[in-house]
Structures are given as C-alpha cells and as structure tokens.
Design an enzyme around this catalytic site. Structure first.
Site, PDB file in Angstrom:
ATOM      1  N   GLY A  15       1.111  -1.214  -0.276  1.00  0.00           N
ATOM      2  CA  GLY A  15      -0.356   0.102   0.130  1.00  0.00           C
ATOM      3  C   GLY A  15       0.996   1.404   0.216  1.00  0.00           C
ATOM      4  O   GLY A  15       0.454   2.347   0.552  1.00  0.00           O
ATOM      5  N   LYS A  16       2.193   1.152  -0.808  1.00  0.00           N
ATOM      6  CA  LYS A  16       2.401   2.403  -0.360  1.00  0.00           C
ATOM      7  C   LYS A  16       2.311   3.525  -1.722  1.00  0.00           C
ATOM      8  O   LYS A  16       2.573   4.447  -1.494  1.00  0.00           O
ATOM      9  CB  LYS A  16       4.670   2.096  -1.405  1.00  0.00           C
ATOM     10  N   GLN A 225       8.644  -2.010  -5.505  1.00  0.00           N
ATOM     11  CA  GLN A 225       8.915  -3.538  -4.225  1.00  0.00           C
ATOM     12  C   GLN A 225       9.080  -3.541  -3.051  1.00  0.00           C
ATOM     13  O   GLN A 225       7.970  -2.400  -2.200  1.00  0.00           O
ATOM     14  CB  GLN A 225       9.566  -4.540  -5.169  1.00  0.00           C
ATOM     15  N   LEU A 332      -5.143  -2.283   7.466  1.00  0.00           N
ATOM     16  CA  LEU A 332      -6.023  -2.838   9.459  1.00  0.00           C
ATOM     17  C   LEU A 332      -7.036  -3.236   9.104  1.00  0.00           C
ATOM     18  O   LEU A 332      -7.764  -4.148   9.866  1.00  0.00           O
ATOM     19  CB  LEU A 332      -5.679  -1.995  10.363  1.00  0.00           C
TER      20      LEU A 332
END
Ligand code: IMP
Length: 422
Positions: A15-16, A225, A332
């Site tokens: 989720g960068k 990555q 989360l």
C-alpha cells in the site's frame, strides 16, 4: 529531516502508493529509485482509482516534481503510453517541468521482455514468477556493460554503436535459442523516436536532487517492490533484480546516504505475488477469505496474491537492513472478523529456534505464533487511535512489541483520508 525514504517491508504491495500520495502533499520532489514498470502503485483519488507503474505517485499533486532516478529501468515505449494515459485522466504531465528522467537510467527493450519469458520457461518448476516486463534482463545488461541509458537515446551516434554491440552479442544466441533475431535498424529507429518524445525530460536528475537537498527542499523517495524482493537482502533467488531496500535509494538517485529518514510500509497481514518462500502463508480457506477481503490481486499482472499472517521476524529483518525507524501499518480494516496471529520466531529444520531471517531453507522454517483476539467492528471511519476497538489497538501494540518499531500511522481504508496518525 527533509528527505524521507519509503520502502515496502516484505514482498511489495504493502500500500505504498497511498502512503506516498498522503506524504507527497507536503513534499517538493517524489523520486523513484529502482525497479521498472513491474511496480504497480494504486491510488484512490476523488476521481477514482489510478494505477501508476513507472511515473512517481507525486504526479497527482500540482506542486511536486517527479523524478525517475538512475536506478530505475525504463521501457521508453511503456513510459510514453503511461504519460498519455495520465494526460487523458486530466493530469498535468510536463516533461522537464513536473517529470524528470535521469539520463543515467537504463533502458528496457522488447528484447529484454522476450528474454524474461524465455528464462522463465527454461526454469520450469523453479520459475520465479516474474512480471514478464524484462526487468531482470535489463539489469543484467547493465551489469554486463552492454546496456543503453536514456541519455543514449538523444545521441544518435552513441545509440547506433551501443545498439550494434548489444545486437551482436544477443544475436549470437537469440537465433539458436529460438528467439527472434534483433534488427538493428528497426530498433535504432524506434529508440530514436522514443528519445525525441522524452527529450525534454531527460536530465542529470542526480544533480537536480543534490541541489534541492542542499537547498533544504523536501524530497520523498519512493521505493518499489519490497525489502524481501531486494536482489541481495531478499529471499534470493525469488527476488527482483534491483536493490529494493533503502540501500538502493542512494545508488539509485545520486543522493548521499546521510540525513535520510526511512519509513517502512507494512500490511497488517502478509502477502506475496509470484513464487518463493513465504513462511506464514495461509494455504487454506482463511487465506482465500483474506485475499477476497483485501482484494489481493496484483495491480500490474492481476495475479492473485498469496496471503498470510503478519510476520515480525521478516519485518524486523527488513527494518534492520533498511534502517527503518517507524512503520506505517496498512489494511488494518481488512482484518475485521479474522482471527489475529503474529509470527514471532521460526523453528529451523534442525529443530533450533531463531528470530533472524535465514538466508537458506526459509521454505522449511515453521513459524511460532502468538494469538490475539480479533475485532468485528468496521474501522473505515475511525480517525483516532483511541477510537479503534480495544482488540485492534492491542494488535497494533503487539506488532510494535514484536518488531521493535513504532507504528506512527495506521491506514484503515483505500481513500486518502482514511488514515490514523498517532
Ligand atoms: P520481476 O521484478 O518482474 O523480475 O519479478 C521478480 C519477482 O518480483 C516476482 O516474484 C514478482 O512477482 C515480484 N515483483 C516485481 N514487482 C513487484 C511489485 O511491484 N509488487 C510485488 N511483487 C513484485
């Protein structure tokens, strides 16, 4: 500290994109340092979903300059197409203005893509599960010193002689191996044309960044990555071909190693695409449920991602090799209704227990877990840590305890505003 480096802590897809989009709001430069269009950074914008493969995520912000650093391998044809698509979405992409390309970045050719597929076929059951974008062969040519750099596309004579040397080497084995022989003239013409399109953006990006750094401008370095896909620090040979952990941020941008804060992005559970060891993988129905709950399908290839429990052994290792000082915990909200487990050690094939990530036989390690009570509440509207259900808070605190890293930010949904900052 004005320079922040953001890296994925496991095998990518943490989720960068969303985190970088969030941080880019306060940044002057967003810089990619490695990988190529094997990456897929998904942003959920008010106008809908946007997947970026090569262009840095800051492109959606009007004020940021986006830089493709020298450590990236660039498929010029793909890049021209990606820029066109972004413009069609109404985004401003101006080469030389808000998009700079390092003249030192190496070029991916169609031949590399073919080599990638050919290597995978030969590996048979030992295949790596690459994205098939030609990444590995392009980096291999860089190391073999027959690669072409973006700056070559602007220099017809250099381009022709460099290409001639490469074509000679490749054609020595392409034909006999069943790969179509390369045509120097066609490649020369296509690369010159691509170079003309990209010309205004091709600059000495390292010099630009060093000047910006010296002037105190804010630089966000965007990892692609994840640390465990790093060619040296990762789960070799099931890795990508670049330095995806923080080490690559220095060599891949031309910025000096001092004064850099590194933030690790970790999913609240673990995922991996492609082949390779994954100690906490859930191969059962629970894993399927997690895949569906988290929509865990690759943004570049659409492949289903393998899912598993949070692995603090792997996260601690990656955090250490990357100099991570804090974690952003993403997804989360996805764990709503799931039992919660954290791997805290591995039992090795010889019966010993370790909390270090072994370089060999990772596929034979058996994780030891701690179990925690789950939560059933919807987290997507929560914006304060104290407003999270007790069991979600305890889970985050347990992750901090077992990784030794503070979790300063928690993401509870795909949208820009679905973030809890502690
Ligand atoms: P390559 O980078 O295409 O050579 O693929 C090597 C390995 O890295 C494969 O397991 C891919 O699935 C994985 N990989 C490459 N890029 C990404 C990414 O952006 N996210 C997750 N996995 C990736």
């Amino acid at each position: 500290m004005p320079t922040t480096c953001v890296v994925g802590i496991l095998w990518g897809d943490e989720g960068k994109g969303k985190v970088i989009d969030y941080l880019a709001a306060d940044t002057d430069f967003v810089v990619r340092f490695g990988g190529g269009h094997n990456a897929g950074h998904t942003l959920v914008l008010p106008s809908g979903k946007l997947v970026l493969h090569l262009v840095p995520s800051g492109i959606v912000h009007a004020h940021t300059v986006n830089v493709i650093g020298n450590g990236v391998v660039v498929d010029p044809i793909h890049l021209v197409g990606e820029i066109d698509k972004l413009r069609q979405r109404g985004l401003r992409v101006e080469l030389g203005q808000n998009l700079l390309l390092s003249e030192r970045a190496h070029v991916i050719l169609e031949a590399h893509r073919q080599q990638d597929h050919w290597h995978e076929q030969l590996r048979g059951s030992g295949k790596i599960g690459t994205t098939g974008r030609g990444i590995g062969p392009a980096y291999a040519d860089r190391c073999s010193r027959i690669g072409l750099r973006l700056g070559d596309l602007l220099r017809p004579e250099r381009l022709r002689s460099g290409l001639a040397a490469m074509v000679q080497q490749k054609n020595a084995w392409f034909g006999p191996s069943g790969l179509p022989p390369l045509d120097l003239e066609v490649m020369y013409r296509d690369l010159l044309a691509a170079g003309e399109k990209l010309r205004p953006g091709i600059v000495d990006a390292g010099a630009v960044l060093r000047r910006a750094h010296a002037a105190g401008q804010r630089i966000l370095i965007e990892g692609a990555q994840g640390c465990l896909l790093d060619v040296e620090q990762g789960t070799y040979p099931f890795v990508t071909s670049s330095h995806a952990s923080t080490g690559g941020a220095f060599s891949g941008t031309g910025l000096p190693p001092h004064a850099m804060r590194t933030v690790g992005i970790a999913k609240a559970y673990a995922t991996r695409v492609g082949e390779g060891p994954f100690p906490t993988e859930l191969k059962d129905e629970l894993g399927n449920r997690l895949r569906i709950a988290g929509n865990e399908f690759g943004s570049t290839t659409g492949r289903p991602r393998r899912c598993g429990w949070f692995d603090s052994v792997a996260v601690r290792y990656s955090g250490a090799v990357s100099g991570v000082t804090e974690l952003v915990l993403t997804n989360l909200d996805v764990l709503r209704g799931f039992p919660l487990r954290i791997a805290v050690a591995y039992r090795l094939p010889d019966g010993r227990t370790t909390t270090e990530l072994p370089a060999f036989d990772l596929d034979q390690c058996v994780p030891e877990y701690v179990d925690l009570p789950g939560f059933t509440e919807d987290l997507q509207q929560v914006r304060q840590f104290a407003a999270l259900p007790q069991n979600a808070q305890r889970y985050v605190q347990a992750i901090e305890q077992h990784t030794g890293l503070p979790v300063r930010t928690v993401s509870v949904g795909p949208g820009r505003d679905q973030v809890i900052v502690r």
